[in-house]
Scaffold this motif. Structure first.
Motif, PDB file in Angstrom:
ATOM      1  N   THR B 339      -6.815   9.283   9.349  1.00  0.00           N
ATOM      2  CA  THR B 339      -6.136   8.570   8.271  1.00  0.00           C
ATOM      3  C   THR B 339      -5.232   7.492   8.880  1.00  0.00           C
ATOM      4  O   THR B 339      -5.209   6.353   8.416  1.00  0.00           O
ATOM      5  CB  THR B 339      -5.299   9.553   7.423  1.00  0.00           C
ATOM      6  N   SER B 342      -7.400   4.841  10.258  1.00  0.00           N
ATOM      7  CA  SER B 342      -7.939   3.981   9.189  1.00  0.00           C
ATOM      8  C   SER B 342      -6.894   2.955   8.768  1.00  0.00           C
ATOM      9  O   SER B 342      -7.209   1.790   8.543  1.00  0.00           O
ATOM     10  CB  SER B 342      -8.320   4.815   7.969  1.00  0.00           C
ATOM     11  N   MET B 373     -20.900   6.090  10.854  1.00  0.00           N
ATOM     12  CA  MET B 373     -21.020   7.416  10.236  1.00  0.00           C
ATOM     13  C   MET B 373     -22.468   7.896  10.313  1.00  0.00           C
ATOM     14  O   MET B 373     -22.742   9.056  10.617  1.00  0.00           O
ATOM     15  CB  MET B 373     -20.606   7.298   8.769  1.00  0.00           C
ATOM     16  N   SER B 382     -22.702  18.331  11.029  1.00  0.00           N
ATOM     17  CA  SER B 382     -21.365  18.747  10.603  1.00  0.00           C
ATOM     18  C   SER B 382     -21.308  20.149   9.997  1.00  0.00           C
ATOM     19  O   SER B 382     -20.299  20.808  10.058  1.00  0.00           O
ATOM     20  CB  SER B 382     -20.813  17.731   9.606  1.00  0.00           C
ATOM     21  N   ASP B 409     -13.385  18.621   3.103  1.00  0.00           N
ATOM     22  CA  ASP B 409     -13.885  17.537   3.970  1.00  0.00           C
ATOM     23  C   ASP B 409     -14.089  16.256   3.163  1.00  0.00           C
ATOM     24  O   ASP B 409     -13.797  15.156   3.645  1.00  0.00           O
ATOM     25  CB  ASP B 409     -15.216  17.950   4.615  1.00  0.00           C
ATOM     26  N   ARG B 412     -10.733  14.710   2.404  1.00  0.00           N
ATOM     27  CA  ARG B 412     -10.200  14.072   3.625  1.00  0.00           C
ATOM     28  C   ARG B 412     -10.877  12.719   3.857  1.00  0.00           C
ATOM     29  O   ARG B 412     -10.242  11.738   4.206  1.00  0.00           O
ATOM     30  CB  ARG B 412     -10.414  14.986   4.837  1.00  0.00           C
ATOM     31  N   MET B 413     -12.186  12.698   3.687  1.00  0.00           N
ATOM     32  CA  MET B 413     -12.938  11.459   3.927  1.00  0.00           C
ATOM     33  C   MET B 413     -12.562  10.413   2.880  1.00  0.00           C
ATOM     34  O   MET B 413     -12.419   9.231   3.198  1.00  0.00           O
ATOM     35  CB  MET B 413     -14.445  11.776   3.859  1.00  0.00           C
ATOM     36  N   THR B 414     -12.382  10.871   1.618  1.00  0.00           N
ATOM     37  CA  THR B 414     -12.002   9.939   0.551  1.00  0.00           C
ATOM     38  C   THR B 414     -10.648   9.306   0.872  1.00  0.00           C
ATOM     39  O   THR B 414     -10.463   8.103   0.715  1.00  0.00           O
ATOM     40  CB  THR B 414     -11.936  10.693  -0.804  1.00  0.00           C
ATOM     41  N   ASN B 416      -9.329   8.841   3.779  1.00  0.00           N
ATOM     42  CA  ASN B 416      -9.508   7.879   4.879  1.00  0.00           C
ATOM     43  C   ASN B 416     -10.144   6.583   4.383  1.00  0.00           C
ATOM     44  O   ASN B 416      -9.720   5.489   4.761  1.00  0.00           O
ATOM     45  CB  ASN B 416     -10.381   8.473   5.984  1.00  0.00           C
ATOM     46  N   ALA B 417     -11.177   6.737   3.548  1.00  0.00           N
ATOM     47  CA  ALA B 417     -11.908   5.558   3.052  1.00  0.00           C
ATOM     48  C   ALA B 417     -10.968   4.673   2.237  1.00  0.00           C
ATOM     49  O   ALA B 417     -10.974   3.443   2.379  1.00  0.00           O
ATOM     50  CB  ALA B 417     -13.098   6.009   2.211  1.00  0.00           C
ATOM     51  N   THR B 443     -17.124   6.955   0.534  1.00  0.00           N
ATOM     52  CA  THR B 443     -17.096   8.377   0.154  1.00  0.00           C
ATOM     53  C   THR B 443     -18.504   8.849  -0.211  1.00  0.00           C
ATOM     54  O   THR B 443     -18.945   9.920   0.226  1.00  0.00           O
ATOM     55  CB  THR B 443     -16.146   8.585  -1.043  1.00  0.00           C
ATOM     56  N   TYR B 446     -20.608   9.391   2.771  1.00  0.00           N
ATOM     57  CA  TYR B 446     -20.271  10.614   3.496  1.00  0.00           C
ATOM     58  C   TYR B 446     -20.876  11.838   2.806  1.00  0.00           C
ATOM     59  O   TYR B 446     -21.463  12.716   3.447  1.00  0.00           O
ATOM     60  CB  TYR B 446     -18.736  10.760   3.593  1.00  0.00           C
TER      61      TYR B 446
END
Lengths: 237, 530
Positions: B339, B342, B373, B382, B409, B412-414, B416-417, B443, B446
């Motif tokens: 994060t 990013s 990715m 993963s 997960d 978390r990815m959302t 970061n994006a 997102t 991912y």
């Protein structure tokens, strides 16, 4: 045969082995008992030269255990049978034969394969074997060189009943041949019937050393099972 | 018997068994041929670009950037490994070696020498794939002289080959002569010196980029062992040949030979030192196969108790477990080191492209991250949870399980994006619609990779060699799942604008994911725990 004197090993702040000393004579079958984390595997690995000792001496027939000469005198069968994934069962034995310079190895290997039901699996890759099968291969690798001293770390784990019986028989045969066996195990019944002597470890120290009968007499006047004896000597104060 | 003979013979048998495996399972041959085809296509693409004419201006800037980047990456890798070398040795062994070979009456020195040389030879070819993959990009930026490609390759390889023996020797000296504190001081001093050196150039140049390039490209860096010598050889294909190119390369390989020689003579009781590194190597292999979860940044690992409240039961236990894991190993259950990364990337890209017309930098940044990715998904599988029994045993509907297992997960990815796109979008003054659309694009991408994992496990259960083939199938699977999105996105973009492409892809991805969730019962019924 094996002389361990004031052996110490520390992992960070934990004293894994704390000044233990003992001697194994020719033909002895000695069991190493103790609860999880007592320092049994660490002791075994230090004798096998896989872990460095912080302090103390380990000698095999008067030779330092790390010298090449000493390495021919023992084999070590580890607790977890990690093999070469891309070698077949037979190639493992062939490799051991090369490394230990063993003559007539094929005949010896065939006998071992038959005893451990591996005869029809000789050409299987190690990665295709089950955990129990790997353990059998690991034991065969340890038995092939026919050294003076055998170090077994939990050899029965994962073995089927027939292989366990075969291993016990082999212990007996080796002892009759005057070979020394040092075996760490949790299977107390095997210790009771096989071992001439037991060492009990707790928190890195040897807290009991003697034959099963005398230990029983000392602690509970000969009454009770080995299991009860073990629980008695390893219980927290 | 010659001590090296059993070692050599063991490797010959191993090689023979690999060949036999391919012979007995023809499917493998197709996959290996695909690999060869992939490398071949990279080579053809790379070589075709080498001879294309570029303007002198772009070549000059490109070569400066490449030279600086090489120095920077070299310093980073070297310092990281020196730091790691204080606490851990490197390994040239497998767990098979530890259990079978180490106790045998073969000299530990000979075992070390044999494995060091063997590993260097293997790495000589394996590491080469990276530089081959980069060749087309390099060919786009600068003119590369084909006849000096050998220098480029050897310069790059020699640097990487030196790292492991250096780390090994360092740890051996630490355990043998108890010089950890001395070496640690040396490494921190060196790091301090490098930081001061870079700051000096930044202040002098009064410009971030110019300062870094100047610092990294100073002529005297070429004379520094390991980094400078490797760089000199590498840049020969770009700058042209000089007598120093050859001298640097010879010095580099002499140093490698010297390190191996010193290790051979110093290390006689190294078995314990390599145990931990060998164990970790096996773990890394398992992580690559998805059998173990990847480790997070070590600085955030907490050993003590962590508190995570749980209100929902059943399959939602997976969500609780994931939160506990991230709370223990990361900054926060939903915020990771990525994060922060990013945010930095968003602000940095935004700062350097703030004068660019339009929002193209946002498209490029999101496209590059989606591509990374995609590539990473082939390297690290993963979904380690599938290798544990709980997913199959815990009562609950499959839809719940699949969501509970991945929700943390995905959140978390959302985060970061959106962090990347908000930082970048605000810096270059993009609209709210753009920021949200691109955040959702990443997102959705991912989530698609997560679901591809389930599908590939059903289509290719454990009958094939996961280590080599699973990532490739996984990549193909994702590719197939991406094609509908790419087609729809392309159509929408033609009808509207570039942002339409990302919106089209996102919507299609979410539709595919929704279909997969609805079909999750059918998917799970086919999954087996092995």
């Amino acid at each position: 045969m094996l002389k361990v004197n004031n052996l110490n090993k520390m992992f960070k702040k934990t004293m894994a082995v704390n000044g233990i000393s003992f001697t194994l004579n020719k033909g002895d079958v000695v069991g190493l008992l103790g609860p999880n984390g007592a320092g049994k595997s660490t002791t075994m690995k230090m004798i096998a030269g896989l872990l460095r000792k912080d302090y103390g001496d380990i000698e095999m027939d008067g030779i330092n255990n790390n010298l090449l000469k000493a390495k021919s005198k023992f084999t070590y069968i580890p607790e977890v049978p990690e093999l070469y994934e891309m070698l077949t069962v037979k190639e493992h034995l062939h490799f051991i034969a090369d490394a230990y310079d063993i003559d007539n190895w094929e005949e010896k290997a065939t006998k071992l394969f038959k005893r451990y039901d591996l005869y029809d699996k000789q050409d299987k890759l190690a990665k295709e074997l089950s955990k129990g099968m790997k353990q059998k291969v690991s034991i065969c690798c340890g038995l092939l060189p026919e050294p003076e001293l055998y170090l077994f770390d939990e050899p029965m784990i994962g073995l089927d009943p027939k292989a366990i019986r075969e291993t016990k028989l082999i212990f007996k045969e080796l002892s009759d041949q005057g070979k020394t066996i040092f075996v760490s195990t949790h299977l107390l019944d095997s210790i009771e019937n096989l071992c001439h002597r037991v060492l009990v470890m707790k928190n890195g120290r040897i807290i009991a050393d003697g034959d099963v009968k005398s230990l029983k007499n000392k602690l509970s006047n000969g009454k009770g099972s080995l299991e009860e004896l073990f629980l008695e000597v390893t219980k927290d104060e | 018997m010659n001590s090296y003979k059993p070692l050599f013979r063991k490797d010959i048998w191993t090689f023979k068994n690999y060949i036999l495996e391919i012979k007995n399972d023809k499917k493998r041959l197709i996959i290996y041929l695909l690999y060869i085809f992939w490398i071949g296509s990279i080579l053809i693409s790379g070589f075709s670009k080498l001879n294309k004419n570029k303007s002198d201006m772009s070549v000059s800037i490109g070569s400066e950037y490449i030279a600086a980047l090489i120095t920077f990456i070299g310093i980073f890798i070297l310092m990281y490994n020196l730091y790691k070398g204080l606490n851990e040795s490197s390994t040239f062994f497998s767990m098979g070696d530890v259990n079978v070979l180490f106790q045998s009456p073969i000299s530990s020195k000979k075992i070390l020498l044999y494995h060091m040389i063997k590993q260097s030879i293997i790495n000589f070819f394996i590491y080469g794939i990276v530089i081959l993959a980069l060749l087309p990009t390099l060919g786009d930026l600068v003119n590369i002289e084909v006849r000096y490609l050998g220098f480029m390759y050897l310069g790059y390889i020699s640097f990487l080959l030196l790292i492991e023996p250096l780390k090994f020797l360092m740890f051996t000296l630490i355990t043998k002569y108890k010089i950890e504190s001395f070496l640690s001081k040396m490494i921190y001093s060196l790091l301090g010196l490098i930081i001061v050196y870079i700051i000096y150039h930044l202040v002098k140049a009064e410009d971030l980029l110019k300062g870094i390039i100047k610092a990294m490209n100073a002529y005297y860096i070429n004379y520094i062992p390991i980094i400078g010598w490797a760089k000199s050889a590498f840049m020969t294909a770009i700058y042209g040949y000089s007598s120093w190119s050859l001298i640097a390369l010879i010095l580099q390989f002499t140093l490698l030979a010297l390190l191996v020689f010193i290790s051979y003579n110093t290390a006689n009781d190294y078995y314990e030192d390599v145990l931990s590194a060998t164990n970790k190597r096996e773990l890394r292999k398992k992580r690559k196969k998805g059998l173990k979860k990847r480790k997070n940044f070590f600085l955030f690992t907490k050993k003590g108790k962590v508190n995570v409240k749980s209100k929902r039961k059943g399959p939602w236990a997976f969500m609780w477990r994931a939160k506990v894991y991230y709370k223990r190993t990361d900054i926060h259950p939903y915020f990771s080191i990525l994060t922060i990364f990013s945010l930095i990337v968003g602000l940095t890209v935004g700062y350097f492209t703030r004068n660019t017309e339009g929002i193209i930098p946002m498209y490029i940044a999101n496209g590059v991250i989606a591509y990374i990715m995609f590539l990473m998904s082939s390297v690290y599988v993963s979904n380690h949870e599938l290798t544990k029994p709980y997913i199959y045993l815990i009562p609950g509907t499959y839809i719940e399980k699949i969501i509970a297992m991945n929700l943390v997960d995905i959140i978390r990815m959302t985060v970061n994006a959106f962090m990347l796109n908000i930082a970048l979008g605000l810096t270059i003054k993009a609209s709210l619609v753009t920021i949200i659309s691109l955040g959702l694009f990443l997102t959705s991408f991912y989530i698609l990779t997560v679901f591809a994992n389930f599908l590939v496990r059903i289509i290719f259960p454990n009958t094939i060699d996961h280590k080599t083939l699973f990532p490739l199938f996984f990549m193909l699977q994702i590719l197939l799942m991406l094609i509908p999105g790419a087609i729809i996105g392309g159509i929408v973009a033609t009808l509207t604008n570039a942002l339409g492409f990302f919106i089209g892809v996102t919507v299609t991805n979410f539709i595919i994911v929704a279909i997969l969730i609805l079909l999750s019962s059918n998917i799970f019924e086919r999954l087996e725990w092995k």
